[in-house]
Each structure stands twice: as C-alpha cells, then as structure tokens.
Design an enzyme around this catalytic site. Sequence first.
Site, PDB file in Angstrom:
ATOM      1  CB  ALA A   1      -0.914  -0.077   1.052  1.00  0.00           C
TER       2      ALA A   1
ATOM      3  CG  ASP B   1      -8.952   1.452   6.619  1.00  0.00           C
ATOM      4  OD1 ASP B   1      -9.568   1.702   5.712  1.00  0.00           O
ATOM      5  OD2 ASP B   1      -7.690   1.171   6.434  1.00  0.00           O
TER       6      ASP B   1
ATOM      7  CD  GLN C   1       6.857  -3.671   0.513  1.00  0.00           C
ATOM      8  OE1 GLN C   1       6.550  -3.154  -0.347  1.00  0.00           O
ATOM      9  NE2 GLN C   1       7.680  -4.617   0.296  1.00  0.00           N
ATOM     10  CB  VAL C   2       1.706  -7.165   4.832  1.00  0.00           C
ATOM     11  CG1 VAL C   2       1.501  -8.199   5.806  1.00  0.00           C
ATOM     12  CG2 VAL C   2       1.070  -5.852   5.323  1.00  0.00           C
TER      13      VAL C   2
END
Length: 517
Positions: free
Chosen positions: A133, A287, A137-138
């Site tokens: 994103a 969110d 980041q993941v």
Amino acid sequence: MARHITHIRRLLGWGITLARHGALIGIENDANTPAPVRRLVKVARWISLTGKGRERDYAGAFRAIGPAAIKLGQTLATRPDLVGPGPAENLLKLQDKLPPVAFSQIRHEIESTFERPLEALFRAFEEEPVGAASVAQVHRAVTTDGRKVAVKVLRPGVREKFAADIATYEWAAAHLESFGGEASRLRPRMVIANFKRWTLRELDLRREAASASELAEQMHAFPGYRVPSIDWDRTNGRVMTLDWIDGIKISDNAAIDAAGHDRKALASRLVLAFLNQAISGGFFHADMHQGNLFIEADGTITAIDFGIMGRIDRRARQWLAEILYGLTTGNYTRVAEIHFEAQYVPSYHSVDEFATALRAVGEPMRGKPVSELSVGQMLDGLFAITRDFDMQTQPHLLLLQKTMVMVEGIATQLDPSINMWEVAAPYVREWIRDELGPEAAIAERIRANVKTLLGLPDLVRRVEERFPPKGGAPEDPPLPPIALIGDGRGLKWLGYGAAAVIGAAASAGVILLGPWG
C-alpha cells in the site's frame, strides 16, 4: 518567500495532473466556487490542454499524484457534502495499492531499526509481499520460535514525503478558509488537521499495534469477532508483527458459501460489532473495507490493519445513539433537539423547522423495500440540509460517517436483504435504556457532582495562580500588532492561486482545496 513558491509549484503540478483527468470541471462549474478560483482553474485546465468534455476520473487523478493524495482521496470519498455525490462515488474506487518496494530495502529497514540480522528475528521470511500500500507493505514470515506471522514494514522515506505534502495541504487550506462564506463553513483547515492526525498515527506502527491491542481488549467478550495478537518483541515504530490470519476475504461470497458459512448471520454480526465498538466502547476500527476483514474456518470475523481508528467521547455517543434511534422510529423532533443541544446547529434557527427538514430526509426512506434502504443515502440527505441551517462540519464524526458507509456496503454484499435499521434498532434501544434511563442518569449525576467537589481545591489554587495579588511593578503594556508575511496583498493572490489548485486536488464539486487509507 521561497516556502510559498515551493507550495505553489507543488500545487500547480498537482493541478495540471488533476486537469488531465477531468477533475477540475466540478470546481469550475460549481456556483459556490469563488470567482478568482474559477478563473485559475480554467488556466490550469488550459495549461494541461484538457477540454471540458473529458470524462472525470477523480480516483485516477489522485492515484497519479501519489501516496499522500491517495490517502486524502479516500478521506474525501466520505464527504459528499464537500466534494459532491459524483466525485465521492468515484473516489470510493480508489485502491490503496502501489508497486512493492524491493526486498533489499525492506530487509535494510528491519535490520537497521532492530539492529539485528533478519535471520535473528525470523526463521523464514517471504520476499514477495502479500500486500503493498501507500504507507507500508506486508510480508508473511515465521518467527524463530515457529509462529506464523504477518510483518508490516513502512515504505522507506514515506514519513518525509507525507510531511512535505501535508504541509502544502495546510498552507492551501488556510488560504482557502480566508475566503469566508461556504469555504469557512466547510472548515477545510480542520479537515486537513484531522487528516494529518490520522495519517501521522498510521505512520507510527507502535501506535497501530497499541490500537489493535486496545480493540482486542474491548471486544474480547463479543463472540465471533477477533483481533490478531501483537508480537511486541518484533514491533517498533517502523515494523509491526502480528498473528498470521488464515481466512476467506469477506468479499468472496462464493468461498464463504462453499465453506458453509451463514452470510446473513455474518452480515448482522458485522453491524453489531461496529455498533459495539462505536457506541458502547467509543473506540472503533475506522478502516473496515473488504480487504481488512476475513472469515476464519469457525466463522469468526477477523479484522486487520488498525492504522485508522475512531474515538468518540461518552456524551457524543449518547447523542449519536439518540439520533440513530430517532431516525429509525421517525422521532424527528427529538433528533432536531439533539442537534441543537450538541450545538451542531446554531441556536438562531428553529428546532421545528430543522425537524421538518429532517423529516424530508427520513420519510422517503420509510416503508421502502429493504434493498432500497441505505445509510449512505441518509447521510447524503443530511449533508444536503446542513447548508440551509449553517451547520458546520463536525470533524470528530467524519470517521464515524465513513465507517458507517463501509459497514453498510459490506453487510449488503453479504446479505442484499439486510435492513441496517432493523439490525441496529434493538441494540441502540437497549443501550439508550441502560445509559440514559433514570438509574443511569442518577448515577451519572452523582459521579459528576462528586468529581466537581473533589476538584474545588485545585480550582481555587489555579485561580490564585492566574490572578495573584497586585505587586509594586506596573503591568506590562500591550504589544503592538505585527503584520505577518501572508497578510500582504501580493501573497494574498498567491494564496488564491494555491487555493484554486488544491481545490482541484480535492476533486470536489464544492470547494476544499488539497489532494488518505
């Protein structure tokens, strides 16, 4: 002066990008747009060589500008009063996805912030991210003690980039608000201030981890809803590690059906989970889009990504509950009274007239088929009457409004026949009875009075400190006013130009100027 030029140069670049995507047309055509702004918007469109007939792609424009604009665009998607229904709907398509950062940079971020080799923290670490994103980041990993985890890492340089862009948003919003009138009523400076606060919170992963921990504690007694546990030994300001979630995305109806889950029950539980967070706890996951919710094998709804959280104090929650219940039962007079008690509507207006305006919003929705009822439509209707009653934007409710629309969208996707009001009304009614009934009112009054009595000694001391006995020295004379650099007429016109361009960046049909998730 150089700082002003920097802001204007940055805004002009954004404005040309917006013009190329047709995102300035709404401002140019809107009757509320100040004449100087409208003229400058025409200039920006002319520079970009873009005609008025171009299709308006607001989401594409914000995506082209960059990460900070993506975040603000997502925020503005919740403000149809500010940007207009069309742009708001288009901005809802804005996906917070960007190309991933090279793994070598991610490794460097982790090792430098922990001052340890990656292998000392994780037995295995997948180089390809599962999500990238605008902020972070993941990656999927396995800790040295064998636990499957998700590791969220901030993009290198993202804090500095956001700080620079937000400074320009603030500068432009201040110039815009100086126009007065409708621009002042919409409070663009406060909108940007809230955006800044949400974003800075999201850029500190320790805060996000703390939010996840707090929400897990708040929701531990709510069955069928889970928040992943935080690995605090592998979490700091730039890296967050939490339990890996094996589940089905809540948007995948086919997979949910194949796994044998009851989508109607899931939809109702999601709505009640949101109400439990927002109304009972006053702290909610703000969110809740489809990418942040999963269904585990046992049917548990699991949430991730806690960078954006909302908080509402107890009095505001009481008002909110009464407003929701009043709208569901058609008690428009009580809803109007609450708006005046909360000072959302200035006292020089008529409560009865405001109640009639509310009825015009609520009654068309009463008696309609369930599939046609919409929280989003109701909010749009409420926004439409705020201008007539000089109702200022309420920044503390922006996240709540956004999340209500998100929850309704997901619940409707799970169960197209769901009636949000029928699900919410019993919960809200019970909460009002417990929190606003006679026993609760007496208990609250006793607590308040005791707190006031205990605070009297400290109050007296502070009064004495603020107003000490007069001594022998004369009082200091008042200081003369000093004109600030931004008060000059030339710079005022620079401000107008900046306001025009950032108004484009808001991709609005109204007037906020400035390019959020």
